[in-house]
Write an enzyme that holds these catalytic residues in place. Structure first.
Site, PDB file in Angstrom:
ATOM      1  N   CYS A 113      24.145  -4.799  21.642  1.00 39.73           N
ATOM      2  CA  CYS A 113      24.381  -5.428  20.626  1.00 39.73           C
ATOM      3  C   CYS A 113      22.291  -5.438  20.548  1.00 39.73           C
ATOM      4  O   CYS A 113      21.646  -5.939  19.073  1.00 39.73           O
ATOM      5  CB  CYS A 113      24.918  -6.406  20.725  1.00 39.73           C
ATOM      6  SG  CYS A 113      24.585  -7.898  19.322  1.00 39.73           S
ATOM      7  N   CYS A 209      31.301 -11.818  20.894  1.00 44.49           N
ATOM      8  CA  CYS A 209      31.861 -12.662  19.927  1.00 44.49           C
ATOM      9  C   CYS A 209      32.202 -12.229  18.718  1.00 44.49           C
ATOM     10  O   CYS A 209      32.971 -13.618  17.573  1.00 44.49           O
ATOM     11  CB  CYS A 209      29.372 -12.966  19.839  1.00 44.49           C
ATOM     12  SG  CYS A 209      29.092 -10.971  18.661  1.00 44.49           S
TER      13      CYS A 209
END
Length: 370
Positions: A113, A209
């Site tokens: 990410c 997440c």
């Protein structure tokens, strides 16, 4: 007193973009930026379908987090924008996460990410706005030495996030600033409380997440249903010891869930063979690794031979020899698996890192005593 932002011109003439996840760390980073007197623009990435995201809590860039980021920006009197990066995040992070599981690897999605939407794309966005700095709430430090920016571990060792940022490029680091990297978490929360930010007591997210409920297997099974197929559990000599319920439930080093008995000592997953759907198991010493071949290197510092290496975010750096992309550990190292990141340090300074492609067991290399 707020940490300095290392701006190249007076703050009153500068523009700062702040990456805001909706948590206390990025909110305090925005607070520090706003206090500098610069023009500040808060940016939050929407990484999920909004209909699903609003139901989630404690997950970066979910519906509640976007709302919290907006509230913080309103409190600070700065602009706030939401960028829809859902498709980029799915392709670059979630799909890669599922692919790694299907290939029997141990994924590190936070590094993916940061290398993708959070730094590459946000860096481009900040450049388009002619920003003087891109500020994030990471616990790392940017140190300028002899005119060159270096990436160092966060001052608080319990919070250091440098492992996940090894893919940061020199060009990105020129623009990036990490104002909370000098602070312990307690000070960050205190600053948020003093400023009256609604996130001052907001809990930190504990899971990946995009899997806030911790059910990694459930996500991977939806995306890669073949990983749910059962298969054999074998020892290192190929003898069948039992059956497993799908490689999606296992990573290298795992003991839990094997459900096989009759062994004189505990057995762990030593290797995953996705083509045959086999789990290869062995005693704990079989997990010891002498070497790791690493690919897709990214260097912020110079390549050195004598280094310290971290192969997990929570592990301590260990001495190793680096030569031709191969890391040779000075002592057998546990918890090393293909798919993980190997991150190289010189003391507090992060030199670079890459993805572990293959490992060599220490007992096969003769590093373990008989």
């Amino acid at each position: 007193m707020f940490p300095p932002l290392q701006l190249d011109r007076p703050a009153e003439a500068a523009r700062i973009v702040v990456a805001m996840s909706g948590g206390v760390d990025s909110s305090v980073a925005a607070l520090i930026a706003a206090h500098s007197g610069a023009e500040v623009i808060g940016v939050t990435l929407q990484l999920y379908d909004h209909g699903e995201a609003v139901k989630r809590s404690g997950a970066c860039c979910a519906g509640q987090d976007i709302y919290d980021a907006a509230q913080v920006c309103e409190k600070l009197g700065i602009a706030h924008y939401v960028l829809d990066y859902e498709s980029r995040f799915r392709e670059g992070v979630i799909e890669r996460f599922a692919d790694d599981y299907a290939r029997g690897r141990t994924p590190v999605p936070c590094s993916l990410c940061n290398q993708g939407v959070k730094f590459t794309d946000l860096h481009g966005f900040a450049r388009e706005l002619n920003a003087d700095a891109l500020v994030t709430g990471h616990y790392v430090r940017r140190v300028v030495r002899d005119g060159k920016a270096e990436l160092h571990k966060g001052r608080d060792p319990a919070r250091d996030q440098s492992y996940f940022l090894y893919g940061t490029t020199a060009e990105q680091l020129d623009l990036l600033r990490f104002p909370i990297g000098e602070l312990p978490k307690s000070d960050v929360r205190a600053l948020a409380a003093e400023a009256g930010l609604i996130v001052a007591d907001k809990p930190d997210s504990q899971d990946i997440c995009f899997v806030p409920d911790g059910d990694y297997a459930g996500l991977v099974k939806r995306l890669r249903p073949e990983t749910e197929a059962p298969g054999e559990i074998v020892d290192r000599g190929g003898r069948v010891l039992g059956q497993h319920r799908g490689i999606v439930h296992f990573t290298v080093g795992q003991r839990r869930g094997l459900e096989i008995g009759g062994s004189a000592e505990p057995l762990y997953v030593v290797r995953i063979e996705p083509d045959t759907r086999r789990l290869v198991v062995g005693p704990k010493q079989a997990l010891a690794v002498s070497e790791a071949r690493v690919g897709s290197w990214n260097w912020l510092g110079e390549e050195q031979a004598e280094v310290e290496v971290k192969v997990r975010s929570l592990s301590r750096p260990v001495p190793a020899l680096l030569q031709d992309g191969v890391i040779r550990f000075r002592q057998p190292e546990y918890g090393v698996a293909p798919g993980q990141a190997a991150v190289v340090y010189e003391g507090e300074r992060l030199l670079g890192g890459g993805w572990i492609e293959e490992t060599v067991s220490a007992d096969e290399a003769g590093m373990l005593a008989a």
